[in-house]
Design an enzyme around this catalytic site. Structure first.
Site, mmCIF file in Angstrom:
data_model
loop_
_atom_site.group_PDB
_atom_site.id
_atom_site.type_symbol
_atom_site.label_atom_id
_atom_site.label_comp_id
_atom_site.label_asym_id
_atom_site.label_seq_id
_atom_site.Cartn_x
_atom_site.Cartn_y
_atom_site.Cartn_z
ATOM 1 C CE1 TYR A 79 -3.617 -2.498 0.529
ATOM 2 C CE2 TYR A 79 -4.663 -0.419 1.098
ATOM 3 C CZ TYR A 79 -4.758 -1.736 0.734
ATOM 4 O OH TYR A 79 -5.998 -2.300 0.577
ATOM 5 C CE LYS A 113 1.620 -17.658 -2.757
ATOM 6 N NZ LYS A 113 0.805 -18.891 -2.886
ATOM 7 C CG ASP A 117 -2.296 -20.161 -1.561
ATOM 8 O OD1 ASP A 117 -1.823 -20.166 -0.406
ATOM 9 O OD2 ASP A 117 -1.770 -20.786 -2.509
ATOM 10 C CG ASP A 134 -8.219 -4.461 1.214
ATOM 11 O OD1 ASP A 134 -9.174 -3.952 1.825
ATOM 12 O OD2 ASP A 134 -8.098 -4.424 -0.028
ATOM 13 C CG ASP A 184 -13.905 -6.637 1.387
ATOM 14 O OD1 ASP A 184 -13.676 -5.895 2.370
ATOM 15 O OD2 ASP A 184 -14.342 -6.203 0.303
HETATM 16 C C1 IPM Z 1 -10.588 -0.944 3.551
HETATM 17 C C2 IPM Z 1 -10.769 -0.317 2.197
HETATM 18 C C3 IPM Z 1 -9.596 0.621 1.927
HETATM 19 C C4 IPM Z 1 -8.340 -0.230 1.923
HETATM 20 C C5 IPM Z 1 -9.726 1.450 0.633
HETATM 21 C C6 IPM Z 1 -10.989 2.260 0.609
HETATM 22 C C7 IPM Z 1 -8.524 2.321 0.405
HETATM 23 O O1 IPM Z 1 -10.916 -1.287 1.222
HETATM 24 O O2 IPM Z 1 -10.502 -0.202 4.551
HETATM 25 O O3 IPM Z 1 -10.552 -2.174 3.618
HETATM 26 O O4 IPM Z 1 -7.983 -0.809 0.885
HETATM 27 O O5 IPM Z 1 -7.697 -0.306 2.971
HETATM 28 MG MG MG Z 2 -11.050 -3.258 1.958
#
Ligand code: IPM
Ligand code: MG
Length: 360
Positions: A139, A190, A222, A246, A250
């Protein structure tokens, strides 16, 4: 007096922040001394000031005890130069405040076990915590960019990089979180391909010697992605770097039924923190009054727990959310076929009144 910075941002951000503030108002009505000050961030700040993180916003955050953050971003900003995009504002804020420890709990409320796309018997009772490093990795790594080769071809590049000290402090945060829970930590990397994550594994292993009471395991990312949907309850705390965290967070959110349910805390070494839902600004549903405000409200609960040392109030908010779900309140994202769907504001009202009723 507790000072909170309120950064609503874009899309559904302002709608769900308004509901969290209703919940805060209940506590204020009971005598809690909190002052709030709002500031622009993300696309909203670009529109007003041409900068997704204006100096005044950063200053407010620096002098606040904690930050309640909504969401940022929208398709209209994707054409801007990268520096002016809403996401840059969020990343700069995380970096400026050194918010390296990002706690992302994924918990299945019993009332919502059937709302997950996974079978209820796989997710029922799930309670995991992802500890994502938040200020390093690909990042922020340099060099980065898109360059044009001599032959005219474009090449995009980023740098995946972690220093020992960055890994070390993230690892300590992970082990300490595991100590507050079930004493099991799975570090995800990884290392079979990437040197930066070989170092990650080595340093986490070293730090682990200081926590003999925590059972440490390692998993390749993975495999971790696969295990999360195969048997998610095998995990207690997952410790991982910025980009893997990240993605895995999700994925973990859908185990709980909806990404609209997951709060997060981003902490620095002083305990100052920023609290935000893990979902984004959801431009497709913004302004329609249908967003789920629970991730934002649960982020407020985390704020009380981690920055203000008020676990009692955090638990009251979480209990109020649970009571609201128990009463059958569902926004569209967590409703099953045939269930009555309520709006963003109705959900906020329901939690606020459950909280008011739940005073002991
Ligand atoms: C998160 C989001 C952010 C990230 C984006 C909006 C930059 O996806 O907080 O998970 O990638 O960290
Ligand atoms: Mg995110």
């Amino acid at each position: 007096m507790i000072r909170l910075a309120i950064l609503a941002g874009d899309g559904i951000g302002p709608e769900i922040i308004a509901e969290a503030l209703k919940v805060l108002d209940v506590l204020r009505g009971e005598g809690l001394q909190v002052s709030t000050e709002a500031a622009a961030v993300g696309g909203a700040a670009v529109d007003l000031h041409g900068d997704p993180l204006p100096d005044a916003t950063l200053e407010l955050c620096r002098r606040s005890d904690a930050i309640l953050f909504g969401a940022i971003g929208g398709p209209q900003y994707d054409v801007l130069p990268r520096e002016q995009r809403p996401e840059r504002g969020l990343l700069r804020l995380r970096k400026a405040l050194d918010l390296f420890a990002n706690l992302r709990p994924a918990r299945v409320f019993p009332q919502l076990a059937a709302a997950s796309t996974l079978k209820p018997e796989v997710v029922a009772g799930l309670d995991i915590l992802i500890m994502r490093e938040l200020t390093g990795d690909i990042y922020f790594g340099e060099p980065r960019g898109i360059r044009i080769e001599a032959n005219g071809e474009r090449v995009g590049f980023n740098t995946m990089i972690y220093s020992e000290s960055e890994i070390r402090r993230a690892a300590h945060a992970g082990f300490q979180a595991a100590r507050r829970r079930h004493h099991r930590l799975c570090s995800v990397d990884k290392m079979n391909v990437l040197e930066s994550t070989q170092l990650w594994r080595d340093v986490v292993t070293e730090v682990g010697r200081e926590y003999p009471d925590v059972e440490l395991s390692h998993m390749l990312v993975d495999n971790a992605a696969m295990q999360l949907v195969r048997n998610p309850r095998q995990f207690d705390v997952i410790l991982t770097g910025n980009i893997f965290g990240d993605i895995l967070s999700d994925e973990a959110s859908m185990l709980t039924g909806s990404i609209g349910m997951l709060p997060s805390a981003s902490l620095n070494a002083t305990g100052q923190g920023m609290y935000e839902p893990i979902h984004g600004s959801a431009p497709d549903i913004a302004g329609r009054g249908i967003a789920n405000p629970l991730a934002q409200i649960l982020s407020l609960a985390m704020l009380f727990r981690h920055s203000l040392d008020r676990s009692d109030l955090a638990e009251r908010i979480e209990t109020a959310v649970e009571a609201t779900l128990e009463a059958g309140c569902r926004t569209a994202d967590i409703a099953q076929a045939g269930e009555k769907v309520i709006s963003t504001t109705q959900m906020g009202d329901a939690v606020a009144s459950a909280l008011a009723r739940g005073r002991t």
